[in-house]
Motif scaffolding. Sequence first.
Motif, mmCIF file in Angstrom:
data_model
loop_
_atom_site.group_PDB
_atom_site.id
_atom_site.type_symbol
_atom_site.label_atom_id
_atom_site.label_comp_id
_atom_site.label_asym_id
_atom_site.label_seq_id
_atom_site.Cartn_x
_atom_site.Cartn_y
_atom_site.Cartn_z
ATOM 1 N N LEU A 122 34.178 77.105 59.941
ATOM 2 C CA LEU A 122 35.427 77.491 59.280
ATOM 3 C C LEU A 122 35.791 78.932 59.598
ATOM 4 N N GLU A 123 34.791 79.798 59.642
ATOM 5 C CA GLU A 123 35.058 81.198 59.969
ATOM 6 C C GLU A 123 35.562 81.321 61.411
ATOM 7 N N ALA A 124 34.940 80.582 62.336
ATOM 8 C CA ALA A 124 35.384 80.618 63.727
ATOM 9 C C ALA A 124 36.797 80.076 63.863
ATOM 10 N N LEU A 125 37.112 79.010 63.129
ATOM 11 C CA LEU A 125 38.445 78.428 63.187
ATOM 12 C C LEU A 125 39.483 79.396 62.622
ATOM 13 N N ALA A 126 39.159 80.022 61.481
ATOM 14 C CA ALA A 126 40.095 80.975 60.887
ATOM 15 C C ALA A 126 40.333 82.159 61.812
ATOM 16 N N THR A 127 39.269 82.627 62.466
ATOM 17 C CA THR A 127 39.411 83.745 63.396
ATOM 18 C C THR A 127 40.291 83.361 64.582
ATOM 19 N N ALA A 128 40.071 82.155 65.120
ATOM 20 C CA ALA A 128 40.858 81.699 66.263
ATOM 21 C C ALA A 128 42.325 81.532 65.897
#
Length: 423
Positions: A122-128
């Motif tokens: 989720l953190e990677a998706l939000a960052t992307a």
Amino acid sequence: MVRRVSTTFASPFTATGPPPPRRRTRVLALPEARWALVATVAFLAGLGFDLAGAPSPMYGILYAVAYVAGGWEPALEGLRALREKTLDVDLLMIVAALGAAAIGQVLDGALLIVIFATSGALEALATARTADSVRGLLDLAPDTATRLTDHGEETVPAAELAVGDLLLVRPGERIGADGRVVDGVSEADQATITGEPLPVVKRPGDDVFAGTLNGTGALRVRVGRDPADSVIARIVTLVEDASRTKAPTQLFIEKIEQRYAVGIVAATLAVFAVPLAFGESLTDALLRAMTFMIVASPCAVVLATMPPLLSAIATAGRHGVLVKSAVAMERLGEIDTAALDKTGTLTEGAPEVTDVSPLPGSGLDADALLALAAAAEHPSEHPLARAVVGAARARGLRIAPATGFAATPGRGVSAVVGGCVVE
């Protein structure tokens, strides 16, 4: 003489204007998301077999897949940190999960792995998505521009424009570079730069910005900045730089993370060694120590910091609000009063007719005046024209055909409606 009706504006946009072209980040394109999905599916399948009373090897293999898929990356990061003589929370999570498996609580350990892997995804998706929202602004600048030379017109990539080039910007085109108008009169939609919901009249000597939309007139623009140094490119750079800053809460968590992890390891060893020294069995002492480590695991604290902030920043970006940093977002959560003094900041960005006021002695009532204005404005593409025509249609008024239509940038329109000159 028919004067413009009064309008109100409303827009959910910040000073960056309407939302940039939406880029969708494919969830499964992120490695973190793929591994988290594998871990989650394996865990849920194993849990189903476990609850159904299937043989332990059947669900044990699925739990093992969840351990490996969700835990290999945090374990690798933790070992790298350990090599640098720091104790990472990722490694602590893995040790806690393996400890749960060691005392027979394989399900609890797998659940801990899945939660941790999902939070990372989720953190990677939000960052992307945050990066996509910011970089989407660059799509507002056109790929090509019409450059005027001694030999005529030529279409060139906007990135190849140089300071001093003369551009021709036709009606409805986006301006290819920051510069100054040298000839022509038109209006430019600068909402992407200034947030103003209405077009701004541009005459010789006025500055224009890359990515803004030209209106009804043709402009000749002298390039004043390199495309890589345009206002919109600098906005993107500033926001990207600021987005790397960390919120105070995250800085505090990172500050105590190392000490907390070391403390948990020391306390776990004490919980294991002390009862063992007083004669407790090895199994009971290990069970108590691993239970303590799982309960004291700081995953909840870690998950409560950056992922929510990144998610909020990404959501704001997809709606046209560029948040400079996690610091700004966290401070926004502390606000209890907001004072706004700029039309179009938190409103819809579309003008609406609120009142129609005929001049005394004109012999027209409000509906007749609005019908005349709508007929004259009907051929125009101006936002105010659309508002007037929309108001007339909302009242069920007949919009008569107009002849002799003419639009003058910065002044309005004129037309002949039913034998009357309306301007």
